[in-house]
Structure formats: C-alpha cells, structure tokens
Write a protein that holds these residues in place. Structure first.
Motif, mmCIF file in Angstrom:
data_model
loop_
_atom_site.group_PDB
_atom_site.id
_atom_site.type_symbol
_atom_site.label_atom_id
_atom_site.label_comp_id
_atom_site.label_asym_id
_atom_site.label_seq_id
_atom_site.Cartn_x
_atom_site.Cartn_y
_atom_site.Cartn_z
ATOM 1 N N GLU A 29 0.848 -1.175 0.037
ATOM 2 C CA GLU A 29 -0.243 0.024 -0.067
ATOM 3 C C GLU A 29 0.910 1.451 -0.032
ATOM 4 O O GLU A 29 1.920 1.251 0.481
ATOM 5 C CB GLU A 29 -1.081 0.059 1.245
ATOM 6 C CG GLU A 29 -1.966 -0.845 1.368
ATOM 7 C CD GLU A 29 -2.980 -0.952 2.277
ATOM 8 O OE1 GLU A 29 -2.775 -0.169 3.227
ATOM 9 O OE2 GLU A 29 -4.016 -1.547 2.084
ATOM 10 N N ASP A 62 -8.329 1.852 -1.837
ATOM 11 C CA ASP A 62 -8.998 1.322 -0.773
ATOM 12 C C ASP A 62 -9.773 2.010 -0.229
ATOM 13 O O ASP A 62 -9.057 2.925 0.423
ATOM 14 C CB ASP A 62 -8.003 0.338 -0.168
ATOM 15 C CG ASP A 62 -8.745 -0.580 0.856
ATOM 16 O OD1 ASP A 62 -9.882 -0.207 1.443
ATOM 17 O OD2 ASP A 62 -8.062 -1.244 1.403
ATOM 18 N N SER A 77 -11.683 1.805 2.280
ATOM 19 C CA SER A 77 -11.841 1.811 3.768
ATOM 20 C C SER A 77 -10.537 2.735 4.353
ATOM 21 O O SER A 77 -10.721 3.276 5.252
ATOM 22 C CB SER A 77 -11.882 0.314 4.118
ATOM 23 O OG SER A 77 -10.691 -0.361 3.712
ATOM 24 N N ARG A 101 -3.551 0.472 -2.976
ATOM 25 C CA ARG A 101 -2.943 -1.001 -2.836
ATOM 26 C C ARG A 101 -2.637 -1.709 -4.313
ATOM 27 O O ARG A 101 -3.344 -1.424 -5.111
ATOM 28 C CB ARG A 101 -4.112 -1.966 -2.347
ATOM 29 C CG ARG A 101 -3.593 -3.281 -2.072
ATOM 30 C CD ARG A 101 -4.927 -3.983 -1.519
ATOM 31 N NE ARG A 101 -5.033 -3.609 0.224
ATOM 32 C CZ ARG A 101 -5.842 -4.017 0.914
ATOM 33 N NH1 ARG A 101 -6.841 -4.771 0.406
ATOM 34 N NH2 ARG A 101 -6.084 -3.255 1.963
#
Length: 440
Positions: A21, A99, A101, A106
């Motif tokens: 990430e 991503d 969240s 990523r």
C-alpha cells in the motif's frame, strides 16, 4: 523472453508485491520507478480511472516504457527522419487501486516479465523515467543562459564539472525542455502582461481591434493573435490569397512569429493579422488559423501559400478544407538543390526540371509521364525526397494548381520580404510589445 535476472531484484525492500500500500499515486510511481532503476528498465504512467463526481483517482496502471506498439501515423510519409521503433508490447506492469476503507492505494497486480533485454547497470540512470534536472542544475542552466552562454557549451561545461556528460543524469533534450518551460513562465508574467495591456488599450481606442489568447491546462498563455481595424478592412478587400510564414523568431524564448500577408490592388504588401506562437505544432497552427478566420468574420481564403511544414499542412486541411493549400515554389527549389542535385548531376538540371513541372505541363497525364521518365532516366525511384514531393504534387504542380486563384503569387516571398523589414526593429533582447508593433 524470460525476465532478465538481477542478483538483488528479489529483495523485498523494493520489489512490488500484491497487497503493498501507498499513501498516494505519486509515492507508488516513485516506488515503481526506483524498482525500474534497479532492474534497469524505464517506466511510464498508463491508463487511469477517476471518480466521476469527486474526481479522485481510483486506479492507475504503471507500465514498462516499451509497452504496446506505436500507432500508425498517416503523416509518416512527410517525416524526414523517422524515429526508430522502440516498443515491444512488453507486459511488465504494476496496477494500483484505491482502498476506500483505508484511503490508500493498494497493489492489485504485478507483472515482472519483460519481452526485451534490459539495459546495463551503468546506463540505467539515463533511462527516460530516471533522468532528472535538479534544482541546482536548473539554476546553473538559467545563469549560463542569462550570461549569453549557448546551451551546447553550457551542457559541455556542466558535464566536465561532474566528470563526464554521462554522469549528469539528463540529456541535451532534457536541458532544452527545461529551458523552454522556464521561458514559458517568464513570458506568462513578463512580456505577455505587457502585450495584454497594450491590446486592452487598443480595443478601448478602437472597438474593431481584435485579439485573442490561448491558455494551457495550467492557465499559462501559449498562443496570441491580433489584428487591428486596418488589417481586417484590408482582408475584406484583398484577402483572397494569403501567404503565411513562421520562419521569424522574435525574442529570447525563440517563439515563432507568424504573419498573414497579401497584397493590394497596387501589389503593395498588406498585413491581415499576426500571431505569436508558443511552438509549431498542429494544435498551435489550428488555433491560429481558426482565430484568424474568426477575426475576419469567417470569410474563407481562396488560396494560402506556406512552406512544407507537415503540422501546418494538417491544420490547413482541418480548418480550411475548401481553401487551396499551395506550397512555396522557392522553398521547393531550395530543397531540391539540397536533396536531389547529386542525382541530376547539377543544381541547374534539377531546378530546370521542376520549373517545367510547375509551369509547362497543363495535363495530368503529361505530367505523370514526364515524372516517370525522369525517375527512370536518373534511377531515382527510391529517392526519398522526390517521393515525398511527388506525394504533394497537388500543391505545386501546374496540372493540379492551375484552377487555384493565386493573383500571380507563387511563393511565400511576401512573407520573406516582411521578415526582412522586421529585422531593424525586432531583436532577441528587445521588448516584444514595442518592437513588433513599431514594425507593423
């Protein structure tokens, strides 16, 4: 081809891995570029997707610079020195996705295999994605330019300072691009401001004064066009045939200065408009031609004379499809002497032959027969210049241009004469606003 092995390329410290990430797309690019430096290949940004509402980047594909194949350009036959094919459909890539969240990017796919040999370690720093002009190097370039040192000498000097040009970390083209970008910024805040102020003053004094500017994506001025009331009036009366030329350079930024020129009923030179261009690309010419027609109430030209610039030809065809686009016969003759005189065994022979093609043969069949006979006689079927000029025959040979209204014009000599008039007024270190308008 199997991927080129490197002893340290499997180190987890810098090799991309699925699930890795990054806080931003830029950091992901820097990481993949560092990996490319160690494995010895160049990278570039490829396809990306953004959220339609927020504009936030959703995904990005980073690829090897040799990904894909070059598309076919219909203007390839006009290219004097075609570039070598460098792409090999390489599949190496790294794909990142946002991503939602975590708000981080990523790695969702990593392809390591290359379809080509990789460069040697000693040359990796000169790969396109690795080259870079540092702030200190940029400052030294600008200082050298302000001191009157030519870029070529400046490049050699900087190379000696670090023990050789190969240790600089950039090429002559990178130096040219850097200086060009700096000139663009200076123009945006210096000369351009003076020009705009002058235009605004002229428009207040005479509402018929027309001017327009084009901005780039960073809202910096690129191209400028203007025409005063006299120019617009002259075009309405004498604007059927126009000569357009950009061989003159006006200032230290080496910006092309294009002038739309014709002549009146006394065959005196008259100016219909002028444009200060950022570069000589098809987009810049297209904008200049469209703006010129807008200033002239969209009254179309009957004929326009230019040189053999491919970008200009493309713009003419797009903006003025019903206008005869003719090539300057003088330029054709000069190029023939440079490119084909050795085949004809003398400058006089090649110019005499082309002169006959331009003036003597009325019918297409006769012209084609004579041309083919010439190629056979001199064994010149494979001569690239003769092949390229033949493809443009509709713009200079008499059987094709005899229907064009030219008012006796055969070249861009009017533009050349005007450029000669400019020389006493316009120098590279003069103020553009004062010098150009004094000349006009």
């Amino acid at each position: 081809m199997e991927p080129m092995d490197r002893d340290d390329s499997t180190s987890p410290d810098y090799k991309p891995m699925n699930g890795m990430e990054f806080d931003s797309e830029e950091l992901a690019y820097e990481f993949y570029n560092m990996y490319g430096r160690r494995v010895e290949f160049s990278i570039r940004r490829h396809i990306h997707y953004k959220n339609k509402h927020s504009g936030k980047l959703i995904s990005r594909i980073f690829v090897c610079s040799k990904e894909g194949l070059r598309t076919i350009d219909k203007r390839d036959h006009l290219t004097k020195n075609p570039r070598a094919e460098t792409r090999t459909s390489c599949d190496a890539k790294m794909i990142i996705k946002l991503d939602k969240s975590s708000g981080r990017y990523r790695v969702v796919q990593f392809e390591e295999t290359h379809s080509h040999d990789l460069v040697i370690q000693e040359c990796a720093h000169m790969l396109p994605s690795q080259r870079n002009v540092t702030s200190s190097q940029g400052a030294e370039m600008e200082l050298a330019q302000d001191s009157g040192i030519p870029p070529k000498l400046s490049f050699e000097l900087m190379g000696r300072e670090v023990g050789g040009r190969e240790a600089l970390g950039f090429t002559k083209q990178d130096q040219k691009n850097y200086l060009q970008s700096q000139r663009q910024k200076k123009l945006a805040y210096g000369e351009a401001g003076c020009l705009l102020k002058y235009f605004q003053k002229q428009a207040l004094e005479n509402p018929s004064f027309f001017y327009a500017v084009q901005l780039d994506s960073d809202e910096q001025i690129t191209n400028i066009f203007w025409a005063d009331a006299r120019m617009i009036l002259d075009y309405g009366l004498f604007g059927d045939v126009v000569s357009f030329d950009t061989t003159y350079r006006t200032n230290e930024a080496n910006r092309p200065f294009g002038v739309f020129v014709g002549f009146n009923h006394h065959r005196e030179t008259v100016i219909f408009g002028a444009t200060l261009m950022y570069d000589e690309t098809s987009d810049s010419f297209t904008w200049s031609f469209e703006t010129f027609l807008e200033a002239m109430s969209n009254k179309a030209l009957k004929s326009i004379f230019t040189d053999q610039d491919a970008a200009m030809a493309k713009a003419c065809a797009n903006v003025m499809p019903n206008t005869y686009h003719l090539l300057c016969t003088w330029h054709i003759m000069q190029n023939a002497i440079k490119k084909a005189s050795s085949i004809f065994k003398g400058d006089d022979r090649v110019t005499t032959f082309l002169s006959k093609c331009m003036n003597n043969y009325e019918e297409e069949d006769e012209f084609l027969l004579v041309w083919e006979a010439m190629l056979t006689e001199y064994g010149a079927h494979d001569n690239p210049w003769l092949t390229s000029i033949f493809r443009l025959k509709e713009k200079w040979a008499k059987p094709y241009v005899k229907w064009a209204w030219t008012a006796g014009m055969h070249s861009t000599q009017l533009s050349e004469s005007f450029n000669a008039r400019l020389k006493p007024y316009v120098k590279s270190d003069y103020d553009v606003r004062g010098s150009i308008f004094q000349a006009l």
